[in-house]
Design an enzyme around this catalytic site. Structure first.
Site, mmCIF file in Angstrom:
data_model
loop_
_atom_site.group_PDB
_atom_site.id
_atom_site.type_symbol
_atom_site.label_atom_id
_atom_site.label_comp_id
_atom_site.label_asym_id
_atom_site.label_seq_id
_atom_site.Cartn_x
_atom_site.Cartn_y
_atom_site.Cartn_z
ATOM 1 N N ARG A 67 78.032 44.756 34.808
ATOM 2 C CA ARG A 67 78.155 44.473 36.234
ATOM 3 C C ARG A 67 79.159 43.353 36.502
ATOM 4 N NH1 ARG A 67 72.903 44.762 40.034
ATOM 5 N NH2 ARG A 67 72.316 46.959 39.712
ATOM 6 N N LYS A 280 88.510 86.364 65.907
ATOM 7 C CA LYS A 280 89.759 86.096 66.627
ATOM 8 C C LYS A 280 89.532 84.871 67.506
ATOM 9 C CE LYS A 280 93.962 87.807 67.404
ATOM 10 N NZ LYS A 280 94.057 89.099 68.090
ATOM 11 N N HIS A 281 90.353 83.862 67.347
ATOM 12 C CA HIS A 281 90.219 82.617 68.109
ATOM 13 C C HIS A 281 88.811 82.041 67.996
ATOM 14 C CE1 HIS A 281 94.226 83.279 69.534
ATOM 15 N NE2 HIS A 281 93.891 84.393 70.161
ATOM 16 N N ASN A 421 79.226 80.775 77.151
ATOM 17 C CA ASN A 421 77.978 81.536 77.166
ATOM 18 C C ASN A 421 78.147 82.809 76.335
ATOM 19 O OD1 ASN A 421 76.299 79.987 78.998
ATOM 20 N ND2 ASN A 421 77.730 80.564 80.618
ATOM 21 N N ARG A 441 77.061 83.418 82.436
ATOM 22 C CA ARG A 441 76.436 84.378 81.522
ATOM 23 C C ARG A 441 76.588 85.799 82.056
ATOM 24 N NH1 ARG A 441 73.893 82.962 77.356
ATOM 25 N NH2 ARG A 441 73.981 80.811 78.124
ATOM 26 N N ARG A 523 67.518 77.912 71.504
ATOM 27 C CA ARG A 523 68.823 78.373 71.967
ATOM 28 C C ARG A 523 69.889 78.077 70.911
ATOM 29 N NH1 ARG A 523 70.354 73.801 76.579
ATOM 30 N NH2 ARG A 523 71.385 72.347 75.154
ATOM 31 N N HIS A 527 79.701 75.174 71.744
ATOM 32 C CA HIS A 527 80.788 74.816 72.657
ATOM 33 C C HIS A 527 82.100 74.601 71.912
ATOM 34 C CE1 HIS A 527 77.327 73.776 75.303
ATOM 35 N NE2 HIS A 527 78.120 74.353 76.180
#
Length: 527
Positions: A67, A280-281, A421, A441, A523, A527
């Protein structure tokens, strides 16, 4: 501070011995005095090199199980002394401190110790103290001292010495210093992150993230944005650890979309059958299970052939010739899979720009991973969405059939990977309509249905495949309108979280329409 600094004495102390002997030999051949510690000194001596122990420099032996060995004024004075400061040089002379012009240190393998699941006490012992202290000292004094923390930089050091008659330039030392501080910063980040987890701190007061440059990118999302790709040192299967067998260099958008594709397809255990996801994207435009990879790919492709053009394809099983022959019929940016047989590679070789990535496994969908997103002035940090639902609550008078439940679970899994959504129509283990990223939605449900209508026309089908499908919503229906749009598209069963203030209205509308509906109680916003 001077431009050219001679290199007369080097201190070497490394845990990673890669390239050590060759470096030591090259330095000795240039007349550099070698000083070293413990196992590093032994390795150099075993190679026939003359080496002084650091204990000769300090006058103290290594103690406390190693050490304490380099935490000494003879070492830090030699690293920190300003060679052009009369007071510093006088202090060196008075105390017999020898200048150290080069420090070569890499740290105890703390990250590797954590990765193999070592216990608390062993992990603590792999926290390096003397190494970071020396590195920071040498980096601070880069006006005179070179500091190397990575074997990858050995060749550059020797080339620098050759180009400058055994000296280093200030710019080179500055570059080494920046790398050194980044290394100690990443090391401390690894220690603090581990310790937060070890003591149960989910939200430590300070949190640090670090990465290692994997590649510079031509640009970011758009050509006017600079970008680079960094890895976090984990061995999790995915785009960061994959081997690219062919094709152009990955772009920023390729990497982002490929990660999304592979994370999605890794949800499906290959032992339970073939699966394909087309992205895609960063959104799925087709996901399917199949009796074979070719079948899974074709069913995923038939969800939205227009969007699949120029997309990213992820497979949960090794790529075979039959699937490869189908894939090359249209333009595809990237294919990522756990493996690929020689026949498949031969097929892809005819498309030299098609990128093929091999991961040697799937990503663990339940892995404990931290998600980080930068916002102005800070970071948002959260756990990866590993939510699983075992118990589904039937909310309507009509209960779903076993086949519908299987499709519901599949649709729910896919919806987790669709931007909110999110609305996902599924029939017989394949998506038949995907609505993503809408502010309403209702609009997501409508867009997904319209896509299904368009594909029915393209495939010459008498009606859209949403007829008789199930539909998943990543969050609750706040009103019955989105649900009725799905029913109008032909959906006969619905999976959604529930929990709306108007659940009773939505349930009544579902009953009136003859739908079966289940609540997950969870849920999946993305995002």
């Amino acid at each position: 501070m001077t431009n050219l600094a001679p290199l007369k004495r080097a201190l070497l102390s490394v845990s990673d011995k890669t390239g050590l002997i060759e470096l030591g030999q090259a330095l000795a051949a240039r007349g550099v005095d070698l000083v070293s510690t413990g196992g590093t000194a032994k390795a150099l001596r075993d190679a026939g090199l003359s080496v002084r122990d650091v204990s000769e420099l300090t006058g103290f032996p290594e103690m406390m199980d190693g050490r304490v060995k380099t935490l000494h004024p003879m070492v830090h004075g030699g690293l920190l002394a300003l060679r052009d400061d009369a007071g510093h040089t006088a202090a060196m002379s008075d105390h017999g401190i020898e200048a150290i012009d080069l420090l070569v240190v890499n740290l105890y393998p703390f990250e590797a110790t954590v990765a193999r699941g070592a216990g608390y006490d062993e992990t603590i012992e792999n926290i390096d103290i003397g190494g970071p202290a020396m590195i920071r000292a040498a980096a601070k004094n880069h006006g005179f001292v070179s500091v190397v923390t990575d074997p990858e930089d050995y060749a550059a050091l020797l080339a620098e010495l050759d180009a400058n008659a055994g000296q280093t330039t200030l710019h080179f030392r500055q570059t080494l210093a920046q790398t050194a501080y980044a290394r100690t910063g990443a090391y401390d980040a690894a220690v603090s992150t581990w310790m937060a987890g070890a003591i149960g701190q989910d939200t430590p007061r300070r949190r640090v993230f670090a990465g290692t440059l994997a590649q510079g990118l031509r640009y970011g999302e758009n050509p006017h944005q600079s970008a680079a790709f960094y890895t976090d040192g984990s061995n999790r299967a995915g785009v960061a650890t994959a081997t690219q067998l062919q094709g152009k260099e990955l772009s920023y958008n390729n990497i982002n979309d490929t990660d999304a594709a592979f994370e999605l397809v890794s949800e499906f255990d290959p032992a339970n059958g073939s699966a394909c996801a087309i992205i895609k994207h960063a959104n799925p435009c087709g996901v399917a299970l199949g009796t074979s990879l070719k079948d899974a790919y074709q069913r995923a492709f038939d969800c939205d052939r227009t969007s699949a053009f120029g997309g990213i394809i992820a497979l949960n099983q090794p790529l075979d010739r039959a699937t490869a022959e189908e894939i090359v019929k249209i333009f595809t940016e990237v294919v990522i899979a756990p493996g690929a047989d020689d026949d498949a590679i031969e097929v892809f070789a005819t498309k030299k720009n098609l990128r093929l990535l091999i991961t040697d496994g799937l990503a663990d969908p339940a892995a404990d991973i931290t998600s980080v997103r930068q916002v102005a002035g800070g970071f948002l940090v959260q756990d990866k969405d590993n939510g699983r639902v075992d118990d589904l609550k039937t909310a309507t008078k009509l209960a779903p059939s076993e086949a519908q439940l299987a499709d519901m679970r599949f649709a729910w899994t896919v919806a987790k990977h669709v931007k909110s959504n999110a609305i996902v129509y599924v029939k017989d283990g394949a998506t038949v309509g995907v609505g993503a990223g809408q502010m309403s939605r209702l609009d997501s449900a409508l867009i997904a249905a319209k896509k299904a209508e368009r594909m029915a026309e393209a495939l010459g089908l008498p009606e859209p495949l949403t007829k008789g499908s199930v539909v998943a919503s990543d969050a609750f229906f706040p009103f019955a309108d989105g649900l009725m749009e799905a029913a109008g598209a032909g959906a006969v069963a619905v999976i959604q979280p529930g929990g709306s203030m108007r659940d009773d209205e939505v349930i009544a509308a579902a009953d009136e329409a003859g739908l079966a509906m289940v609540f997950t109680g969870m849920r999946h916003f993305k995002h």
